[in-house]
Design a protein around this motif. Structure first.
Motif, PDB file in Angstrom:
ATOM      1  N   SER A  24      -0.893  -2.082  -5.589  1.00  0.00           N
ATOM      2  CA  SER A  24      -0.679  -1.052  -4.565  1.00  0.00           C
ATOM      3  C   SER A  24      -1.980  -0.324  -4.244  1.00  0.00           C
ATOM      4  O   SER A  24      -2.258  -0.014  -3.089  1.00  0.00           O
ATOM      5  CB  SER A  24       0.392  -0.059  -5.023  1.00  0.00           C
ATOM      6  N   TYR A  25      -2.792  -0.034  -5.266  1.00  0.00           N
ATOM      7  CA  TYR A  25      -4.095   0.574  -5.024  1.00  0.00           C
ATOM      8  C   TYR A  25      -4.996  -0.415  -4.267  1.00  0.00           C
ATOM      9  O   TYR A  25      -5.724  -0.033  -3.351  1.00  0.00           O
ATOM     10  CB  TYR A  25      -4.758   0.969  -6.342  1.00  0.00           C
ATOM     11  N   ALA A  26      -4.925  -1.671  -4.675  1.00  0.00           N
ATOM     12  CA  ALA A  26      -5.709  -2.701  -3.995  1.00  0.00           C
ATOM     13  C   ALA A  26      -5.272  -2.841  -2.542  1.00  0.00           C
ATOM     14  O   ALA A  26      -6.107  -2.986  -1.636  1.00  0.00           O
ATOM     15  CB  ALA A  26      -5.569  -4.039  -4.718  1.00  0.00           C
ATOM     16  N   GLY A  27      -3.955  -2.778  -2.302  1.00  0.00           N
ATOM     17  CA  GLY A  27      -3.433  -2.864  -0.943  1.00  0.00           C
ATOM     18  C   GLY A  27      -3.896  -1.706  -0.084  1.00  0.00           C
ATOM     19  O   GLY A  27      -4.285  -1.891   1.078  1.00  0.00           O
TER      20      GLY A  27
ATOM     21  N   VAL B 176       9.098  -1.992 -16.912  1.00  0.00           N
ATOM     22  CA  VAL B 176      10.333  -1.592 -17.590  1.00  0.00           C
ATOM     23  C   VAL B 176      11.543  -1.884 -16.714  1.00  0.00           C
ATOM     24  O   VAL B 176      12.522  -2.509 -17.147  1.00  0.00           O
ATOM     25  CB  VAL B 176      10.285  -0.089 -17.965  1.00  0.00           C
ATOM     26  N   THR B 177      11.482  -1.438 -15.462  1.00  0.00           N
ATOM     27  CA  THR B 177      12.623  -1.617 -14.547  1.00  0.00           C
ATOM     28  C   THR B 177      12.507  -2.870 -13.689  1.00  0.00           C
ATOM     29  O   THR B 177      13.453  -3.231 -12.991  1.00  0.00           O
ATOM     30  CB  THR B 177      12.742  -0.400 -13.625  1.00  0.00           C
ATOM     31  N   GLN B 178      11.331  -3.537 -13.755  1.00  0.00           N
ATOM     32  CA  GLN B 178      11.094  -4.745 -12.953  1.00  0.00           C
ATOM     33  C   GLN B 178      11.293  -4.473 -11.459  1.00  0.00           C
ATOM     34  O   GLN B 178      11.847  -5.297 -10.734  1.00  0.00           O
ATOM     35  CB  GLN B 178      12.034  -5.879 -13.403  1.00  0.00           C
ATOM     36  N   THR B 179      10.864  -3.303 -11.002  1.00  0.00           N
ATOM     37  CA  THR B 179      11.064  -2.937  -9.597  1.00  0.00           C
ATOM     38  C   THR B 179       9.824  -2.239  -9.037  1.00  0.00           C
ATOM     39  O   THR B 179       8.942  -1.789  -9.779  1.00  0.00           O
ATOM     40  CB  THR B 179      12.262  -1.976  -9.442  1.00  0.00           C
ATOM     41  N   TYR B 180       9.805  -2.174  -7.714  1.00  0.00           N
ATOM     42  CA  TYR B 180       8.837  -1.357  -6.995  1.00  0.00           C
ATOM     43  C   TYR B 180       9.599  -0.203  -6.344  1.00  0.00           C
ATOM     44  O   TYR B 180      10.741  -0.373  -5.928  1.00  0.00           O
ATOM     45  CB  TYR B 180       8.139  -2.155  -5.888  1.00  0.00           C
ATOM     46  N   THR B 181       8.990   0.942  -6.242  1.00  0.00           N
ATOM     47  CA  THR B 181       9.604   2.057  -5.519  1.00  0.00           C
ATOM     48  C   THR B 181       8.600   2.622  -4.527  1.00  0.00           C
ATOM     49  O   THR B 181       7.385   2.577  -4.759  1.00  0.00           O
ATOM     50  CB  THR B 181      10.035   3.175  -6.483  1.00  0.00           C
ATOM     51  N   GLY B 182       9.097   3.152  -3.430  1.00  0.00           N
ATOM     52  CA  GLY B 182       8.213   3.695  -2.416  1.00  0.00           C
ATOM     53  C   GLY B 182       7.579   5.000  -2.863  1.00  0.00           C
ATOM     54  O   GLY B 182       8.243   5.855  -3.455  1.00  0.00           O
ATOM     55  N   VAL B 183       6.299   5.160  -2.599  1.00  0.00           N
ATOM     56  CA  VAL B 183       5.584   6.388  -2.967  1.00  0.00           C
ATOM     57  C   VAL B 183       4.838   6.972  -1.764  1.00  0.00           C
ATOM     58  O   VAL B 183       4.072   7.921  -1.905  1.00  0.00           O
ATOM     59  CB  VAL B 183       4.594   6.152  -4.129  1.00  0.00           C
ATOM     60  N   GLY B 184       5.022   6.382  -0.576  1.00  0.00           N
ATOM     61  CA  GLY B 184       4.362   6.918   0.621  1.00  0.00           C
ATOM     62  C   GLY B 184       2.858   6.789   0.567  1.00  0.00           C
ATOM     63  O   GLY B 184       2.320   5.720   0.258  1.00  0.00           O
ATOM     64  N   PHE B 185       2.155   7.898   0.805  1.00  0.00           N
ATOM     65  CA  PHE B 185       0.695   7.874   0.909  1.00  0.00           C
ATOM     66  C   PHE B 185       0.005   8.193  -0.415  1.00  0.00           C
ATOM     67  O   PHE B 185      -1.202   8.450  -0.425  1.00  0.00           O
ATOM     68  CB  PHE B 185       0.240   8.882   1.970  1.00  0.00           C
ATOM     69  N   GLU B 186       0.733   8.153  -1.519  1.00  0.00           N
ATOM     70  CA  GLU B 186       0.123   8.493  -2.810  1.00  0.00           C
ATOM     71  C   GLU B 186      -0.970   7.513  -3.215  1.00  0.00           C
ATOM     72  O   GLU B 186      -1.956   7.897  -3.840  1.00  0.00           O
ATOM     73  CB  GLU B 186       1.205   8.558  -3.900  1.00  0.00           C
ATOM     74  N   ASN B 187      -0.785   6.247  -2.864  1.00  0.00           N
ATOM     75  CA  ASN B 187      -1.821   5.259  -3.190  1.00  0.00           C
ATOM     76  C   ASN B 187      -3.117   5.553  -2.435  1.00  0.00           C
ATOM     77  O   ASN B 187      -4.215   5.411  -2.983  1.00  0.00           O
ATOM     78  CB  ASN B 187      -1.332   3.849  -2.859  1.00  0.00           C
ATOM     79  N   TYR B 188      -2.983   5.968  -1.187  1.00  0.00           N
ATOM     80  CA  TYR B 188      -4.168   6.330  -0.405  1.00  0.00           C
ATOM     81  C   TYR B 188      -4.824   7.580  -0.966  1.00  0.00           C
ATOM     82  O   TYR B 188      -6.060   7.690  -1.014  1.00  0.00           O
ATOM     83  CB  TYR B 188      -3.788   6.536   1.065  1.00  0.00           C
ATOM     84  N   ALA B 189      -3.990   8.537  -1.393  1.00  0.00           N
ATOM     85  CA  ALA B 189      -4.534   9.748  -2.017  1.00  0.00           C
ATOM     86  C   ALA B 189      -5.296   9.397  -3.295  1.00  0.00           C
ATOM     87  O   ALA B 189      -6.340   9.990  -3.594  1.00  0.00           O
ATOM     88  CB  ALA B 189      -3.398  10.730  -2.325  1.00  0.00           C
TER      89      ALA B 189
ATOM     90  N   SER C  66       0.816  -1.217   0.000  1.00  0.00           N
ATOM     91  CA  SER C  66       0.000   0.000   0.000  1.00  0.00           C
ATOM     92  C   SER C  66       0.849   1.266   0.000  1.00  0.00           C
ATOM     93  O   SER C  66       0.323   2.352  -0.273  1.00  0.00           O
ATOM     94  CB  SER C  66      -0.944  -0.002   1.209  1.00  0.00           C
ATOM     95  N   PHE C  67       2.144   1.145   0.294  1.00  0.00           N
ATOM     96  CA  PHE C  67       3.038   2.312   0.307  1.00  0.00           C
ATOM     97  C   PHE C  67       4.031   2.292  -0.843  1.00  0.00           C
ATOM     98  O   PHE C  67       4.940   3.110  -0.903  1.00  0.00           O
ATOM     99  CB  PHE C  67       3.804   2.385   1.636  1.00  0.00           C
ATOM    100  N   GLU C  68       3.860   1.332  -1.771  1.00  0.00           N
ATOM    101  CA  GLU C  68       4.790   1.220  -2.890  1.00  0.00           C
ATOM    102  C   GLU C  68       4.114   1.582  -4.207  1.00  0.00           C
ATOM    103  O   GLU C  68       2.889   1.510  -4.339  1.00  0.00           O
ATOM    104  CB  GLU C  68       5.345  -0.206  -2.985  1.00  0.00           C
ATOM    105  N   GLU C  69       4.941   1.934  -5.167  1.00  0.00           N
ATOM    106  CA  GLU C  69       4.433   2.184  -6.501  1.00  0.00           C
ATOM    107  C   GLU C  69       4.041   0.856  -7.135  1.00  0.00           C
ATOM    108  O   GLU C  69       4.618  -0.185  -6.819  1.00  0.00           O
ATOM    109  CB  GLU C  69       5.517   2.861  -7.342  1.00  0.00           C
ATOM    110  N   ASN C  70       3.048   0.879  -8.017  1.00  0.00           N
ATOM    111  CA  ASN C  70       2.682  -0.339  -8.725  1.00  0.00           C
ATOM    112  C   ASN C  70       3.861  -0.822  -9.567  1.00  0.00           C
ATOM    113  O   ASN C  70       4.686  -0.027 -10.029  1.00  0.00           O
ATOM    114  CB  ASN C  70       1.459  -0.075  -9.615  1.00  0.00           C
ATOM    115  N   PHE C  71       3.935  -2.105  -9.762  1.00  0.00           N
ATOM    116  CA  PHE C  71       5.088  -2.743 -10.406  1.00  0.00           C
ATOM    117  C   PHE C  71       5.373  -2.128 -11.777  1.00  0.00           C
ATOM    118  O   PHE C  71       4.480  -1.992 -12.617  1.00  0.00           O
ATOM    119  CB  PHE C  71       4.817  -4.234 -10.566  1.00  0.00           C
ATOM    120  N   ARG C  72       6.625  -1.742 -11.964  1.00  0.00           N
ATOM    121  CA  ARG C  72       7.036  -1.141 -13.235  1.00  0.00           C
ATOM    122  C   ARG C  72       7.671  -2.221 -14.106  1.00  0.00           C
ATOM    123  O   ARG C  72       8.736  -2.771 -13.777  1.00  0.00           O
ATOM    124  CB  ARG C  72       8.040  -0.005 -12.997  1.00  0.00           C
TER     125      ARG C  72
END
Length: 274
Positions: A244-247, A20-33, A12-18
């Motif tokens: 991440s949105y689902a989380g 291209v880079t095959q990684t997740y990155t932290g986005v904080g409360f953006e998913n909740y927003a 819930s605090f990570e970016e949705n899977f990318r």
């Protein structure tokens, strides 16, 4: 049990899977927003809240009245208990199909329920694909019908544990049947009523299968999506889904259920007779 809870919280605090880079990155409360700015989430929240407010009190009250009636009769008691319990062991999708047939409107027939209303001069209503209030009525009726059996069985068992001496003393004092029910029956089985209310709230907030049984998998188009439906749609939507949105939505649902349960437990400490 613990790992999935921690994992969904991290999601819930990570970016949705990318891809291209095959990684997740932290986005904080953006998913909740995101979900709090999503109209579909608030529609799902509204639908779920309406179902909870209507179905939990009504199903509990109806179950209590039926259980009291079953407890008072002697002939064919086991037969009636079996009849009332049958919906609990019936396939949800099969029951949903039957409800669709009862409330559906086709070009050739108004449907069983509309035929009944026609006896009183009421025009046919499309309960499955028609106005929002009609679909919500069928949804709530269906939920109440499916949850009644379990509540009835639990309350019948609780009623059988109430000591007969209380009723005998009340009769000697001239107490009416209603007063006995209000002053003896309800307080003595209040722990089980409290249990059913708490589990009823939890179950109603997690409502999804019954909505699918009635309106199909595209609940957003039918305007009957629930919070769990929103989570499921986010997780398995196009482009690989948005875990991440689902989380974030799942954590919000968890907080709502936790808050409602805590309130119920606080009230039960004051109102429940142990």
């Amino acid at each position: 049990m613990v790992y999935p809870l921690i994992d969904v919280f991290i999601y819930s605090f990570e970016e949705n899977f990318r891809s291209v880079t095959q990684t997740y990155t932290g986005v904080g409360f953006e998913n909740y927003a995101h979900i709090f700015n999503d109209e579909e989430f608030f529609n799902a929240l509204k639908n779920t809240a309406i179902m909870v407010i209507i179905t939990v009190p009504l199903s509990t009250i109806i179950a209590l009245l039926i259980a009291a009636g079953l407890n008072a009769i002697k002939p064919l008691k086991k037969v009636f208990e079996t009849i009332f319990f049958l919906p609990y062991v019936t396939n949800t999708l099969a029951v949903g199909l039957v409800f669709m047939i009862i409330f559906d409107v086709t070009p050739f027939t108004p449907g069983l329920f509309n035929s009944f209303l026609g006896l009183f001069g009421v025009e046919p209503i499309d309960w499955i694909d028609g106005p929002y209030w009609a679909k919500m009525f069928v949804m709530c009726l269906y939920i109440i019908w499916t949850v009644l059996p379990f509540k009835i069985i639990v309350l019948v068992g609780a009623l059988q544990g109430v000591k007969k001496e209380y009723y005998q003393a009340a009769k000697i004092d001239g107490a009416s049947k209603f007063r006995q029910f209000r002053k003896i029956t309800v307080p003595m089985i209040s722990p089980m009523i409290s249990y059913l209310v708490i589990t009823g709230f939890i179950g109603a907030f997690k409502e999804y299968n019954n909505a699918v049984a009635l309106f199909g998998t595209n609940l957003m188009e039918a305007e009957m999506n629930t919070i769990v439906g929103y989570i499921y749609t986010s997780l398995y939507s196009k482009a690989g889904g948005y875990p991440s949105y689902a989380g974030a939505a799942a954590i919000v649902l968890f907080v709502i259920i936790l808050a409602i349960t805590a309130i119920n437990l606080l009230v039960s400490k004051k109102k429940v007779y142990y």
